[in-house]
Design an enzyme around this catalytic site. Structure first.
Site, PDB file in Angstrom:
ATOM      1  N   TYR A 124      30.178  22.776 -31.571  1.00  0.00           N
ATOM      2  CA  TYR A 124      29.750  24.049 -32.167  1.00  0.00           C
ATOM      3  C   TYR A 124      30.446  25.224 -31.491  1.00  0.00           C
ATOM      4  O   TYR A 124      31.031  26.094 -32.167  1.00  0.00           O
ATOM      5  CB  TYR A 124      28.244  24.187 -32.062  1.00  0.00           C
ATOM      6  CG  TYR A 124      27.707  25.503 -32.570  1.00  0.00           C
ATOM      7  CD1 TYR A 124      27.589  25.743 -33.939  1.00  0.00           C
ATOM      8  CD2 TYR A 124      27.316  26.508 -31.688  1.00  0.00           C
ATOM      9  CE1 TYR A 124      27.100  26.953 -34.413  1.00  0.00           C
ATOM     10  CE2 TYR A 124      26.822  27.717 -32.163  1.00  0.00           C
ATOM     11  CZ  TYR A 124      26.719  27.933 -33.512  1.00  0.00           C
ATOM     12  OH  TYR A 124      26.232  29.129 -33.983  1.00  0.00           O
ATOM     13  N   LYS A 128      33.387  27.829 -33.061  1.00  0.00           N
ATOM     14  CA  LYS A 128      33.184  29.276 -33.004  1.00  0.00           C
ATOM     15  C   LYS A 128      34.336  29.943 -32.263  1.00  0.00           C
ATOM     16  O   LYS A 128      34.832  31.006 -32.674  1.00  0.00           O
ATOM     17  CB  LYS A 128      31.853  29.596 -32.325  1.00  0.00           C
ATOM     18  CG  LYS A 128      30.621  29.209 -33.125  1.00  0.00           C
ATOM     19  CD  LYS A 128      30.525  30.003 -34.411  1.00  0.00           C
ATOM     20  CE  LYS A 128      29.233  29.713 -35.158  1.00  0.00           C
ATOM     21  NZ  LYS A 128      29.165  30.424 -36.454  1.00  0.00           N
TER      22      LYS A 128
END
Length: 216
Positions: A124, A128
């Site tokens: 994750y 990002k």
């Protein structure tokens, strides 16, 4: 000053509050929300367009605006896999940013995450960070990257256990001075900050991290 704003992720925790803030904002004359399903608003200021995020080039004409607010995001659980999550959190957002830059949108605001890092071992945080790195190469006059800690608030029909536990434990831990900057923040608070950032002048790439988001 009158600006046209585009919002993606308008049904999410931050995006839904953001649309409410933009409706009331005097520096915004029109809000375009791009969603997968139709949404109605109690304001003539908002125009909703249903788009196919897998074929965004077909909707290129919608990207004529002044400001782009990118609040789109999902979870591995909701998406079904890391690959499906990456499709939303990286590919869709990047394609929207590319189309906006091509149509000379001058200010791009991205909701990222605290700890975003293109070299992270966490999938994750890695996606990002990769998105942050890539959009910074696009031809926007101004890029504002928002990196909040844990986001709190009611989500549409979605229960997140880690978030629920964090919302209980983090506020307690963050009484410690060194941890205070990591305290949770509500989606509404992030939305208010984003709206305020868009009112202010600036250029280049700027970051707004953690406790900075609590300041108006």
């Amino acid at each position: 000053m009158s600006n046209v704003a585009i919002v993606i992720g308008a049904t999410g925790l931050v995006g839904s509050h953001l649309v409410e803030e933009l409706i009331m904002a005097t520096h915004i004359s029109k809000v375009i929300t791009l969603t997968r399903r139709p949404i109605s608003y109690n304001s003539d200021k908002v125009v909703n367009h249903v788009v196919d995020f897998d074929h965004l080039a077909q909707h290129a004409s919608l990207f004529k605006a002044d400001i782009l607010f990118s609040c789109l995001g999902t979870t591995k659980k909701a998406a079904g896999s890391i690959a499906a999550q990456r499709k939303v959190d990286f590919y869709y957002q990047l394609k929207v940013a590319e189309l906006a830059a091509k149509h000379e949108v001058h200010h791009y605001l991205l909701v990222s995450s605290s700890g975003a890092n293109a070299h992270s071992s966490n999938s994750y945080l890695k996606m990002k960070g990769e998105l942050e790195q890539t959009v910074k190469t696009l031809a926007f006059n101004r890029i504002s990257i928002i990196q909040p800690s844990l986001l709190l608030g009611e989500r549409n029909n979605e229960f997140r256990l880690a978030e629920k536990l964090g919302s209980v434990l983090l506020p307690i831990l963050c009484w410690l001075p060194r941890l205070r900057k990591y305290r949770p923040i509500t989606g509404k608070q992030v939305a208010i900050k984003m709206c305020n950032i868009s009112k202010q002048s600036g250029d280049g790439v700027e970051y707004f991290r953690l406790d900075e988001l609590f300041n108006s």
